[in-house]
Structure formats: structure tokens, C-alpha cells
Scaffold this active site. Sequence first.
Site, mmCIF file in Angstrom:
data_model
loop_
_atom_site.group_PDB
_atom_site.id
_atom_site.type_symbol
_atom_site.label_atom_id
_atom_site.label_comp_id
_atom_site.label_asym_id
_atom_site.label_seq_id
_atom_site.Cartn_x
_atom_site.Cartn_y
_atom_site.Cartn_z
ATOM 1 N N LEU A 113 -5.536 -3.919 -7.983
ATOM 2 C CA LEU A 113 -4.909 -3.590 -9.123
ATOM 3 C C LEU A 113 -3.574 -2.813 -8.875
ATOM 4 O O LEU A 113 -3.549 -1.823 -8.237
ATOM 5 C CB LEU A 113 -5.829 -3.020 -10.230
ATOM 6 C CG LEU A 113 -6.962 -3.862 -10.500
ATOM 7 C CD1 LEU A 113 -7.389 -3.311 -11.876
ATOM 8 C CD2 LEU A 113 -6.679 -5.403 -10.800
ATOM 9 N N GLU A 122 -12.365 2.606 -5.326
ATOM 10 C CA GLU A 122 -11.736 3.329 -6.451
ATOM 11 C C GLU A 122 -12.181 4.829 -6.601
ATOM 12 O O GLU A 122 -11.316 5.370 -6.804
ATOM 13 C CB GLU A 122 -12.408 2.428 -7.828
ATOM 14 C CG GLU A 122 -11.631 1.019 -8.238
ATOM 15 C CD GLU A 122 -12.388 0.009 -7.293
ATOM 16 O OE1 GLU A 122 -13.075 0.140 -6.386
ATOM 17 O OE2 GLU A 122 -11.921 -1.051 -7.941
ATOM 18 N N GLY A 124 -9.353 -4.064 -6.260
ATOM 19 C CA GLY A 124 -9.240 -5.038 -6.875
ATOM 20 C C GLY A 124 -9.088 -6.489 -5.938
ATOM 21 O O GLY A 124 -9.432 -7.550 -6.064
HETATM 22 N N1 CO8 Z 1 -0.537 -0.795 -6.665
HETATM 23 C C1 CO8 Z 1 0.732 -0.346 -6.766
HETATM 24 N N2 CO8 Z 1 1.532 -0.182 -5.673
HETATM 25 C C2 CO8 Z 1 1.244 -0.239 -4.204
HETATM 26 C C3 CO8 Z 1 -0.150 -0.592 -4.251
HETATM 27 C C4 CO8 Z 1 -1.052 -0.819 -5.471
HETATM 28 N N3 CO8 Z 1 -2.382 -1.036 -5.472
HETATM 29 N N4 CO8 Z 1 -0.826 -0.701 -2.986
HETATM 30 C C5 CO8 Z 1 0.662 -0.348 -2.171
HETATM 31 N N5 CO8 Z 1 1.517 -0.006 -3.146
HETATM 32 C C6 CO8 Z 1 2.939 0.082 -2.800
HETATM 33 C C7 CO8 Z 1 3.182 1.287 -2.099
HETATM 34 O O1 CO8 Z 1 3.276 2.533 -2.780
HETATM 35 C C8 CO8 Z 1 4.428 1.055 -1.273
HETATM 36 O O2 CO8 Z 1 5.472 1.150 -2.237
HETATM 37 P P1 CO8 Z 1 6.945 1.622 -1.813
HETATM 38 O O3 CO8 Z 1 7.497 0.559 -0.803
HETATM 39 O O4 CO8 Z 1 7.697 1.794 -3.006
HETATM 40 O O5 CO8 Z 1 6.908 2.849 -1.058
HETATM 41 C C9 CO8 Z 1 4.330 -0.631 -1.075
HETATM 42 O O6 CO8 Z 1 3.347 -1.075 -1.905
HETATM 43 C C10 CO8 Z 1 3.887 -1.070 0.312
HETATM 44 O O7 CO8 Z 1 2.677 -0.328 0.767
HETATM 45 P P2 CO8 Z 1 2.421 0.138 2.213
HETATM 46 O O8 CO8 Z 1 3.685 0.841 2.678
HETATM 47 O O9 CO8 Z 1 1.333 0.972 1.754
HETATM 48 O O10 CO8 Z 1 1.899 -1.182 2.782
HETATM 49 P P3 CO8 Z 1 1.011 -1.405 3.932
HETATM 50 O O11 CO8 Z 1 1.192 -2.509 4.585
HETATM 51 O O12 CO8 Z 1 1.404 -0.122 5.014
HETATM 52 O O13 CO8 Z 1 -0.477 -1.104 3.680
HETATM 53 C C11 CO8 Z 1 -2.308 -1.294 2.159
HETATM 54 C C12 CO8 Z 1 -0.963 -1.847 2.707
HETATM 55 C C13 CO8 Z 1 -3.413 -1.062 3.027
HETATM 56 C C14 CO8 Z 1 -2.862 -2.191 1.006
HETATM 57 C C15 CO8 Z 1 -1.901 0.037 1.379
HETATM 58 O O14 CO8 Z 1 -0.743 -0.286 0.494
HETATM 59 C C16 CO8 Z 1 -3.083 0.648 0.335
HETATM 60 O O15 CO8 Z 1 -3.986 1.140 1.054
HETATM 61 N N6 CO8 Z 1 -2.735 0.551 -0.773
HETATM 62 C C17 CO8 Z 1 -3.664 1.024 -2.115
HETATM 63 C C18 CO8 Z 1 -4.843 0.081 -2.009
HETATM 64 C C19 CO8 Z 1 -5.671 0.570 -3.194
HETATM 65 O O16 CO8 Z 1 -6.165 1.822 -2.967
HETATM 66 N N7 CO8 Z 1 -5.810 0.057 -4.197
HETATM 67 C C20 CO8 Z 1 -6.449 0.393 -5.477
HETATM 68 C C21 CO8 Z 1 -6.061 -0.112 -6.667
HETATM 69 S S1 CO8 Z 1 -7.172 0.215 -8.186
HETATM 70 C C22 CO8 Z 1 -7.907 -1.063 -8.292
HETATM 71 O O17 CO8 Z 1 -7.668 -2.376 -7.658
HETATM 72 C C23 CO8 Z 1 -9.268 -1.075 -9.146
HETATM 73 C C24 CO8 Z 1 -9.147 -0.344 -10.228
HETATM 74 C C25 CO8 Z 1 -10.127 -0.403 -11.299
HETATM 75 C C26 CO8 Z 1 -9.652 0.661 -12.471
HETATM 76 C C27 CO8 Z 1 -11.029 0.963 -13.191
HETATM 77 C C28 CO8 Z 1 -10.740 2.049 -14.091
HETATM 78 C C29 CO8 Z 1 -11.669 2.620 -15.033
#
Ligand code: CO8
Length: 277
Positions: free
Chosen positions: A85, A153, A130
Site C-alpha cells: 500500500l 507492517e 500489501g
Molecule cells: N509507498 C509509497 N512509496 C513507496 C513505497 C510505498 N509502499 N515503497 C517505495 N516507495 C517509494 C520510495 O520512497 C522511492 O521514492 P523516491 O524515488 O521519491 O525516493 C520510490 O518509491 C522507489 O523506491 P526504492 O528506491 O526503495 O526502490 P527499490 O527498487 O530500491 O526497492 C522496495 C523496492 C524493496 C519495494 C522498497 O521500495 C521497499 O521496501 N518499499 C517499502 C515497502 C513497504 O514496507 N511497504 C509497506 C506498505 S504498508 C502496507 O502495504 C499495508 C498497510 C496496512 C495498514 C494497516 C494499518 C492499520
Amino acid sequence: MLSRACFRQFSASIRRMSSTNIVETNIDSGTGFATVTLSQPPVNSLDKNLLTAITDTFKKLGDDSSVTGAILTSKFDGKVFSAGLNIVDMFQKSDDHLGEFWGTVQEWYLTIHGFPKPLVSAINGHAPAGGCAMALMSDYRVMVEGKTIGLNETLLGIVAPFFFADLMIAAVGRRHAEFALNNGYLYTSDEALKIGLVDEVVNLDQVVPTAMKILTKMTRTPQPAYQVCKNFLRKETMDTLRNDRAGDIAHFVGFVQQPNVQKAIGGYLQALKQRKK
Ligand code: CO8
């Protein structure tokens, strides 16, 4: 170069469904297999637009009698299946924004998990949070070697919703699910295979062909038997959500708006940006 005759044959067998630029859908009219490719740069983070486009796509595919089954994959082959997400949608937003976002998440879950035909995820890159949940909503998972998958998460200071947790329990059992969720553990492809979080791990160039192979087998089960069986096995958790969507939204908004949760989400976003420097 393809000969004219060959090109005619190719274009006759692959039909492009009215796709958006963030979700591409191609349907093979010979097999009835739809390949849905998530294409939102840079990492298929699931914001409202992408969630809605995926939901609309699967609703159409479910209703299209010429479609027998589907494969879900990513354009960012060898990199990311989906980053989960969109975290930005949960940081410093109004209650209304959060409520609308979560309603979109609920609809996405109910549509993909409730998809009446065989659905195979070709996980061709990382699949955190997600992204992992979306793969778990399908009926079979083929993953590329050397990437990570899991419901991480808690590492963001948030908690996966009950319907994500249920997906994990259904795949790996309660013991592994508790460990995975409590610790926000991201599994390597091989570790994921060991606990049953994914069904096969293959080389990158084998991910889609392997998914196609298993889809061919799965679509041999007659309909509506497949659909009826899948529905009764999955119905309970989906009904729990359907029966109280407003309560689930209120819970999400209340949880996310807590100052300490906002602080943790902000810190995680910052850390994501810092990783690049
Ligand atoms: N949301 C928004 N932006 C994101 C996300 C995300 N989930 N993931 C990455 N981005 C952004 C980065 O900040 C970066 O932005 P910018 O270029 O502006 O600096 C851009 O996307 C590219 O990311 P990376 O440089 O990190 O790309 P890589 O190819 O090196 O890595 C990964 C890819 C491994 C996917 C890495 O980006 C990563 O680990 N992302 C985070 C993943 C994560 O932890 N997601 C959790 C989301 S929460 C969810 O899904 C469930 C929530 C349920 C909520 C319930 C609450 C009660």
C-alpha cells in the site's frame, strides 16, 4: 522480424483488454488466459488509482465468459512485484482521505480474493506488505529466486488488518503466521517456499511460463465447481469484512491517526528516502 502471416496470427490470438497505463491486460483468445501486468512506476505502490484499476480489471475479467483464468504479474520484472500500500496515503492525511483510501483497499481485497476463476501470481520481484497480501489473494504463487516477501507492517509501526492476517494463516498456518506478523518478517524466496508462503521458486525467465503451466492445470477443473469450492473456503473472512466495512474503516482511521503511529510512518518514509543516499 515476424512475417505478416505470423503477425496476423499473433494479433488474432492476443486481445488487449481496455487497459489503463497502470494496469495492462492481455487476453489469449485460444486459452482464455488473461495476463494482468501492474505497471505503475517506480514500484507498483498501491495508491487509490492503482487499487481501483486492479479492482475494475478483475471485476471485468470475472464477468467475461471468454476468460478462463488469470495471471497477475508486474512490469518491473526482476525488481518489484508490488511495494504494498502507498505509505504516503497514510501519512498526515485527513480522516476523510484515510477513510476513502481504506474503502478502496477493502474493495480491492474483496474483488481479488473473491475472483471466481483460477488466479496465479507470477511474483517477479519483491512483495512486501500489501504486495504479499495481493499475492496471497491468488490461488497459487510462483516466485522469482532471490527476492523478499512478507507482511512487514509492524516494522512500520502499523498492524496488518485481520483480512491480511487471515490470508497468511490460510497459507502457512497459525504458528508461522504469528511469527511472521508479530516480527514483520520478510522472507527470502527460499524461506517463503519452505513455509508454504509461495508454491514454487524459479529463475526469472521461468516465472511467467511456470505460472502459465499451473494455470493450464487449474483451469481443467470444471466451472462452476471451482468457483463454488473457492467461495465457500474463503467466504467467512470476506463476510466478516462485508458485514462491517464502516467499522473496519473507523478502526483503520483511528489507529493510523494516533500521534505515535504517525511518527513511526513518517520515520519509515524518511528511512526509505535515506536508503538511496
Ligand atoms: N509507498 C509509497 N512509496 C513507496 C513505497 C510505498 N509502499 N515503497 C517505495 N516507495 C517509494 C520510495 O520512497 C522511492 O521514492 P523516491 O524515488 O521519491 O525516493 C520510490 O518509491 C522507489 O523506491 P526504492 O528506491 O526503495 O526502490 P527499490 O527498487 O530500491 O526497492 C522496495 C523496492 C524493496 C519495494 C522498497 O521500495 C521497499 O521496501 N518499499 C517499502 C515497502 C513497504 O514496507 N511497504 C509497506 C506498505 S504498508 C502496507 O502495504 C499495508 C498497510 C496496512 C495498514 C494497516 C494499518 C492499520
